[in-house]
Design a protein around this motif. Structure first.
Motif, PDB file in Angstrom:
ATOM      1  N   PHE A 102      -2.448  16.865   4.367  1.00  0.00           N
ATOM      2  CA  PHE A 102      -1.727  15.623   4.115  1.00  0.00           C
ATOM      3  C   PHE A 102      -0.391  15.967   3.470  1.00  0.00           C
ATOM      4  N   THR A 103       0.560  15.071   3.574  1.00  0.00           N
ATOM      5  CA  THR A 103       1.928  15.368   3.138  1.00  0.00           C
ATOM      6  C   THR A 103       2.218  15.033   1.685  1.00  0.00           C
ATOM      7  N   THR A 122       0.825  -1.206   0.000  1.00  0.00           N
ATOM      8  CA  THR A 122       0.000   0.000   0.000  1.00  0.00           C
ATOM      9  C   THR A 122       0.858   1.255   0.000  1.00  0.00           C
ATOM     10  N   THR A 123       0.206   2.377  -0.233  1.00  0.00           N
ATOM     11  CA  THR A 123       0.808   3.688  -0.045  1.00  0.00           C
ATOM     12  C   THR A 123      -0.190   4.558   0.703  1.00  0.00           C
ATOM     13  N   GLN A 124       0.317   5.579   1.386  1.00  0.00           N
ATOM     14  CA  GLN A 124      -0.542   6.415   2.228  1.00  0.00           C
ATOM     15  C   GLN A 124       0.197   7.700   2.575  1.00  0.00           C
ATOM     16  N   PRO A 125      -0.463   8.849   2.473  1.00  0.00           N
ATOM     17  CA  PRO A 125       0.194  10.082   2.925  1.00  0.00           C
ATOM     18  C   PRO A 125       0.164  10.155   4.448  1.00  0.00           C
ATOM     19  N   ILE A 126       0.973  11.032   4.991  1.00  0.00           N
ATOM     20  CA  ILE A 126       0.987  11.287   6.429  1.00  0.00           C
ATOM     21  C   ILE A 126       0.024  12.432   6.721  1.00  0.00           C
ATOM     22  N   ALA A 127      -0.737  12.303   7.784  1.00  0.00           N
ATOM     23  CA  ALA A 127      -1.692  13.349   8.166  1.00  0.00           C
ATOM     24  C   ALA A 127      -1.040  14.326   9.137  1.00  0.00           C
ATOM     25  N   VAL A 128      -1.264  15.604   8.909  1.00  0.00           N
ATOM     26  CA  VAL A 128      -0.871  16.641   9.865  1.00  0.00           C
ATOM     27  C   VAL A 128      -2.141  17.019  10.616  1.00  0.00           C
ATOM     28  N   SER A 155      -2.097   7.889   9.240  1.00  0.00           N
ATOM     29  CA  SER A 155      -3.438   8.396   8.934  1.00  0.00           C
ATOM     30  C   SER A 155      -4.531   7.439   9.409  1.00  0.00           C
ATOM     31  N   THR A 156      -4.269   6.133   9.364  1.00  0.00           N
ATOM     32  CA  THR A 156      -5.296   5.141   9.682  1.00  0.00           C
ATOM     33  C   THR A 156      -5.958   5.363  11.035  1.00  0.00           C
TER      34      THR A 156
END
Length: 301
Positions: free
Chosen positions: A201-202, A116-122, A184-185
Motif C-alpha cells: 500500500f502507498t 474518507t481516506t484510503q491508501p492506494i494498492a499496488v 483499493s475497494t
C-alpha cells in the motif's frame, strides 16, 4: 440601534433558512461510474442523510472525462444546497495533465467535509511471478517497457503515485488510464480470491483493515506516502448554514459503528472533518501534486 436590529434579523433569517432546508430531494453528483469506492461511500452516506434530512438524497453517477463531466455539471448548478458534489481526489489534479479543464476547485466550489481516506494498492496479476515490491522492481528492470500499470484516470492520485513509483524505483512501466475506479475497494476482493496479489500500500503507515500487507515505504522506497480521499463539495455561494448542516450530519453518520464497518469493508476509513480542515487538505494536495508533476516533468496533454 438600526444596525443591531438588522443584524439580528439577518441572523434569524439565516437560521430559519437552514432549518427549512431541504424542502425537496438533494442530489449527490458522483463524477465516476457506479461500483467504485466513491460510489460505495456516496450511497452509504446518502442513505444516512436521507434519514437525517427527511428528504431523499439521490446519488447521480455522471462519469466520464476523468471526473470532469460530473464536476463541471456540479460547478454550474445553483448554489442552493440541492446539488452537491461527492468527489474523489483525482478531480483536483486533473488540470495538471489534461488541457482545458473547465473548472477550478478553489474558484468554483466550497469545501463541506472530507468523508474518507484510503491508501492506494499496488497489485499484480496472479500470473506475474512476483510476491513483493522488491521482486516487482527487479522484474520491471529485467523487462523494461513490457509492464503496464492501470489507474483510474490521467491526472488521478493513482496515476501520479504510479509515476512517482516509477521515478523512485527507476523502472519503465507504461501507464494505462481506465474509465472506472481502480482504487483499493474493487481490488481487495480479487486479492482475497487469488486473482491478483496486493504487494504493498502507498501510505506510510500500514493499512489497518489489512495489516499483513507492507507499505512501499517499508519495502525500500523510503518516504513514499500517498493516499486517496473522498469528500463533499458544494457549488461556490452555497449558504454557510447549509454547508454546516451537511457537515454535521455527515460527521454523525460517519461516527456510527455500522457505517464505519460498511466503509471498512470497502477499504475506506471514515473521517468527517470540518469544512476548514477539508479546504486545507485540498490546498495542501494541490501544492504537493503540482510540485511532483513539475519534478516528474508531466505536462497537460
Amino acid at each position: 440601534m438600526i444596525r443591531a436590529v438588522l443584524l439580528g434579523f439577518a441572523l434569524v433569517t439565516g437560521q430559519a433558512w437552514a432549518q427549512a432546508w431541504p424542502a425537496k430531494p438533494v442530489r449527490f453528483i458522483v463524477p465516476f461510474p457506479p461500483g467504485g469506492s466513491t460510489d460505495v461511500a456516496a450511497r452509504t452516506v446518502a442513505e444516512r442523510l436521507t434519514r437525517a434530512f427527511g428528504q431523499q438524497v439521490v446519488v447521480d453517477n455522471r462519469g466520464g472525462g476523468g471526473g470532469a463531466i460530473g464536476t463541471v455539471e456540479a460547478a454550474r448548478a445553483a448554489p442552493d444546497g440541492y446539488t452537491l458534489l461527492f468527489v474523489a481526489d483525482p478531480v483536483i489534479t486533473l488540470h495538471l495533465v489534461v488541457k482545458n479543464v473547465q473548472f477550478d476547485m478553489q474558484r468554483d466550489f466550497s469545501a463541506v467535509t472530507q468523508v474518507t481516506t484510503q491508501p492506494i494498492a499496488v497489485a499484480v496479476h496472479a500470473s506475474l511471478p512476483v510476491a513483493s515490491v522488491q521482486e516487482l522492481i527487479a522484474y520491471a528492470k529485467a523487462n523494461p517497457g513490457k509492464l503496464s500499470f492501470a489507474h483510474s484516470g490521467t491526472g488521478s492520485g493513482q496515476h501520479m503515485s504510479g509515476e512517482l513509483l516509477k521515478k523512485m524505483a527507476g523502472i519503465d512501466i507504461v501507464h494505462v488510464p481506465y474509465k472506472g475506479g481502480l482504487g483499493s475497494t474493487p481490488l481487495i476482493p480479487h486479492h482475497r480470491s487469488g486473482r491478483i496479489r496486493i504487494v504493498a500500500f502507498t501510505s506510510k503507515e500500514r493499512f489497518a483493515p489489512m495489516p499483513e500487507i507492507p507499505t512501499l515505504h517499508e519495502s525500500g522506497l523510503a518516504g513514499f506516502d500517498t493516499t486517496q480521499w473522498l469528500g463533499i463539495l458544494a457549488p461556490k455561494g452555497t449558504p454557510a448554514e447549509i454547508i454546516s448542516r451537511v457537515q454535521v450530519e455527515t460527521a454523525k453518520a460517519l461516527a456510527q459503528p455500522e457505517v464505519k464497518e460498511r466503509l471498512a469493508q470497502a477499504a475506506l476509513l471514515a473521517v468527517g472533518g470540518t469544512p476548514r480542515e477539508f479546504e486545507a487538505l485540498i490546498r495542501a494536495d494541490l501544492e504537493r501534486w503540482t510540485a511532483i508533476a513539475k519534478e516528474l516533468k508531466l505536462e497537460p496533454q
